[in-house]
Motif scaffolding. Sequence first.
Motif, PDB file in Angstrom:
ATOM      1  N   LEU A   1     -32.586 -14.548  16.325  1.00 16.81           N
ATOM      2  CA  LEU A   1     -34.339 -14.616  16.363  1.00 16.81           C
ATOM      3  C   LEU A   1     -35.422 -14.495  17.479  1.00 16.81           C
ATOM      4  CD1 LEU A   1     -32.247 -18.696  15.172  1.00 16.81           C
ATOM      5  CD2 LEU A   1     -33.738 -16.827  13.872  1.00 16.81           C
ATOM      6  N   ASP A   2     -36.535 -14.152  16.480  1.00 19.48           N
ATOM      7  CA  ASP A   2     -37.278 -14.519  18.032  1.00 19.48           C
ATOM      8  C   ASP A   2     -37.957 -15.147  16.219  1.00 19.48           C
ATOM      9  OD1 ASP A   2     -39.798 -13.990  19.268  1.00 19.48           O
ATOM     10  OD2 ASP A   2     -39.150 -11.175  19.400  1.00 19.48           O
ATOM     11  N   GLU A   3     -38.682 -16.330  16.083  1.00 18.57           N
ATOM     12  CA  GLU A   3     -39.916 -16.472  14.918  1.00 18.57           C
ATOM     13  C   GLU A   3     -41.012 -17.181  15.711  1.00 18.57           C
ATOM     14  OE1 GLU A   3     -38.207 -16.135  12.289  1.00 18.57           O
ATOM     15  OE2 GLU A   3     -36.659 -14.908  13.255  1.00 18.57           O
ATOM     16  N   ALA A   4     -41.759 -17.186  14.710  1.00 18.70           N
ATOM     17  CA  ALA A   4     -43.076 -18.184  14.631  1.00 18.70           C
ATOM     18  C   ALA A   4     -43.217 -19.386  14.848  1.00 18.70           C
ATOM     19  CB  ALA A   4     -44.044 -16.789  13.426  1.00 18.70           C
ATOM     20  N   SER A   5     -41.780 -19.919  14.569  1.00 22.05           N
ATOM     21  CA  SER A   5     -42.064 -21.600  15.160  1.00 22.05           C
ATOM     22  C   SER A   5     -40.713 -21.702  14.951  1.00 22.05           C
ATOM     23  CB  SER A   5     -42.469 -22.070  14.185  1.00 22.05           C
ATOM     24  OG  SER A   5     -41.510 -22.336  13.205  1.00 22.05           O
ATOM     25  N   ASN A   6     -40.329 -23.284  15.797  1.00 21.32           N
ATOM     26  CA  ASN A   6     -38.615 -23.216  15.934  1.00 21.32           C
ATOM     27  C   ASN A   6     -37.893 -24.030  14.083  1.00 21.32           C
ATOM     28  OD1 ASN A   6     -38.835 -22.439  18.172  1.00 21.32           O
ATOM     29  ND2 ASN A   6     -39.344 -24.576  19.303  1.00 21.32           N
ATOM     30  N   TYR A   7     -36.860 -24.136  14.398  1.00 12.96           N
ATOM     31  CA  TYR A   7     -35.738 -24.728  13.222  1.00 12.96           C
ATOM     32  C   TYR A   7     -35.835 -26.560  13.534  1.00 12.96           C
ATOM     33  CZ  TYR A   7     -35.089 -19.900  11.293  1.00 12.96           C
ATOM     34  OH  TYR A   7     -35.160 -18.111  11.277  1.00 12.96           O
TER      35      TYR A   7
ATOM     36  N   TYR B   1     -34.684 -23.845  18.889  1.00 17.85           N
ATOM     37  CA  TYR B   1     -35.544 -23.780  19.268  1.00 17.85           C
ATOM     38  C   TYR B   1     -35.455 -21.501  19.110  1.00 17.85           C
ATOM     39  CZ  TYR B   1     -36.542 -27.319  22.256  1.00 17.85           C
ATOM     40  OH  TYR B   1     -36.371 -28.435  22.864  1.00 17.85           O
ATOM     41  N   ALA B   2     -36.228 -21.089  18.652  1.00 16.80           N
ATOM     42  CA  ALA B   2     -35.676 -19.914  17.992  1.00 16.80           C
ATOM     43  C   ALA B   2     -36.655 -18.622  18.339  1.00 16.80           C
ATOM     44  CB  ALA B   2     -36.144 -20.145  16.323  1.00 16.80           C
ATOM     45  N   GLY B   3     -37.192 -18.198  19.927  1.00 21.76           N
ATOM     46  CA  GLY B   3     -38.312 -17.821  20.163  1.00 21.76           C
ATOM     47  C   GLY B   3     -39.409 -17.670  19.965  1.00 21.76           C
ATOM     48  N   ALA B   4     -39.709 -19.350  19.628  1.00 23.27           N
ATOM     49  CA  ALA B   4     -41.621 -19.022  18.563  1.00 23.27           C
ATOM     50  C   ALA B   4     -42.197 -19.500  19.662  1.00 23.27           C
ATOM     51  CB  ALA B   4     -41.055 -20.485  18.014  1.00 23.27           C
ATOM     52  N   GLY B   5     -42.770 -19.774  21.462  1.00 16.31           N
ATOM     53  CA  GLY B   5     -43.235 -19.578  22.195  1.00 16.31           C
ATOM     54  C   GLY B   5     -43.359 -21.059  22.650  1.00 16.31           C
ATOM     55  N   THR B   6     -42.424 -22.114  22.667  1.00 14.05           N
ATOM     56  CA  THR B   6     -41.910 -23.499  22.762  1.00 14.05           C
ATOM     57  C   THR B   6     -42.200 -23.251  25.047  1.00 14.05           C
ATOM     58  OG1 THR B   6     -41.099 -24.259  21.599  1.00 14.05           O
ATOM     59  CG2 THR B   6     -41.459 -25.327  22.845  1.00 14.05           C
ATOM     60  N   PHE B   7     -42.644 -23.745  25.549  1.00 17.99           N
ATOM     61  CA  PHE B   7     -42.774 -23.750  27.126  1.00 17.99           C
ATOM     62  C   PHE B   7     -41.861 -24.121  27.312  1.00 17.99           C
ATOM     63  CE2 PHE B   7     -43.824 -25.378  31.505  1.00 17.99           C
ATOM     64  CZ  PHE B   7     -44.181 -24.671  31.347  1.00 17.99           C
ATOM     65  N   ASN B   8     -41.074 -22.824  28.371  1.00 14.92           N
ATOM     66  CA  ASN B   8     -39.926 -22.748  29.000  1.00 14.92           C
ATOM     67  C   ASN B   8     -38.133 -23.475  27.920  1.00 14.92           C
ATOM     68  OD1 ASN B   8     -40.306 -22.823  31.810  1.00 14.92           O
ATOM     69  ND2 ASN B   8     -40.472 -25.638  32.049  1.00 14.92           N
ATOM     70  N   ARG B   9     -38.846 -22.922  26.686  1.00 16.48           N
ATOM     71  CA  ARG B   9     -38.120 -22.703  25.401  1.00 16.48           C
ATOM     72  C   ARG B   9     -37.965 -22.123  24.524  1.00 16.48           C
ATOM     73  NH1 ARG B   9     -36.447 -26.222  28.924  1.00 16.48           N
ATOM     74  NH2 ARG B   9     -35.727 -28.424  28.542  1.00 16.48           N
ATOM     75  N   ASP B  10     -38.898 -21.102  25.051  1.00 17.47           N
ATOM     76  CA  ASP B  10     -38.846 -19.571  24.403  1.00 17.47           C
ATOM     77  C   ASP B  10     -37.945 -19.290  24.169  1.00 17.47           C
ATOM     78  OD1 ASP B  10     -40.031 -17.942  23.229  1.00 17.47           O
ATOM     79  OD2 ASP B  10     -41.387 -17.092  24.738  1.00 17.47           O
ATOM     80  N   LEU B  11     -36.467 -19.184  23.932  1.00 14.77           N
ATOM     81  CA  LEU B  11     -35.164 -18.986  23.793  1.00 14.77           C
ATOM     82  C   LEU B  11     -34.698 -18.310  22.393  1.00 14.77           C
ATOM     83  CD1 LEU B  11     -33.926 -22.114  24.829  1.00 14.77           C
ATOM     84  CD2 LEU B  11     -34.026 -20.088  26.338  1.00 14.77           C
TER      85      LEU B  11
END
Lengths: 125, 163
Positions: free
Chosen positions: B40-46, B143-153
Motif C-alpha cells: 500500500l502507498d495510498e493517498a489516504s489511510n483506511y 495506515y497505508a503509506g499516506a504520509g501520516t507523520f511517524n506513521r507513513d507505513l
Amino acid sequence: MQVLIIPRDQVNLDALTATLRDSLRSDLIGVSVRSGVIVVFVTDTTSESAKATVRQLVQAHDAQVLTPEQASRIATRQQLQAARANYEGRVRLSDFAQSDADVQTLAGVVYRLALEVRVLRDAID
Amino acid sequence: MAWTTPKTWSNEPLVAGDLNTHLRDNMEALKDPPSEQVVLDEASNYSTSSTVFVDVDNTVLSLTLETNGGDVMVHFHATVSMSANVFFDVLVDGVRTAGDDGIAVQGANDTTMTFTRLITGLSAGSHTFTLQWKINTGTATLYAGAGTFNRDLHPQFWAREIS
C-alpha cells in the motif's frame, strides 16, 4: 448488504457515523474511508429514499464539527495541559517531613503516583 | 506456467516433448507459482466504523490467482490504530475463511497486525482473496503509506499457491 461509494475528502468518521446512525438506525452497517471516497454499508432492505438521504448527509458532512465525545476528549487534554503548567513542580517528600503523619502518607502516595505516571508516559512517548 | 501432473514412465523412450512438458515446464511452474501481492502507498489511510466484516478495499486489497489446485498461503501485515478492537478476516471467493470474529484481533493502539493463513481445499482455477475488517466499537485506522507523520507505513497483502 448494499454498498454506497460516495466521492468525498476530509471526513470525521466518528461524527459521520453518528449522523448516519441517527438517520438510518439499524439499517446502517458501517462506514469506511479510503482514498477520496466514503463507503457506506447498509442493509439489503434499505430503501432508495434512505440511500438518497445518505448521499445528502455525506455531502453535507462538515469534518470540522466534533462529536460530543471528541469535544470532551479535547477538553480533557486541554485541562491536563493546563494542570501540568500550573502544577509542574515535583513533589519533594522532604517538604513534608514536619507534617502530620496523615499528610506525610498522602504526600508519599502522591509522590508514588507521580512517578508511576511519569514511567507510563515515558513508555508511551 | 501451468502445472502438469507428472507422467509415470515405464519403458518407452524419453522424448523431448515429454521432458519439456513434465520436467522443464513443471520445474518452471514450481519456480514461479501463481502469486499476487500489493504494497500500500495510498493517498489516504483506511478507516472504518463497521461492526460487521466489510472489505477494506475491494479493488486494491483483493487478489486473484489462477491456481493449479494446491493450497494457497495468504499473508497480511500492517499497523493499525483503533478506539477498541479491530478484527481481520480474508474472503475467499466471497466466503470468509475463518468466520466468527475472523483470523486475528488487535486491541492496542498503533500496533502491528500480522497474520498468515493457509487456505486449503481449493480447486484448480481462478480464486479471489479479499481482505476484510470490522471493529467492535468506535473507529479503526489502517495506515497505508499516506504520509501520516511517524506513521507513513506500507502494509503488504499477498497470496501465493504453495503446493
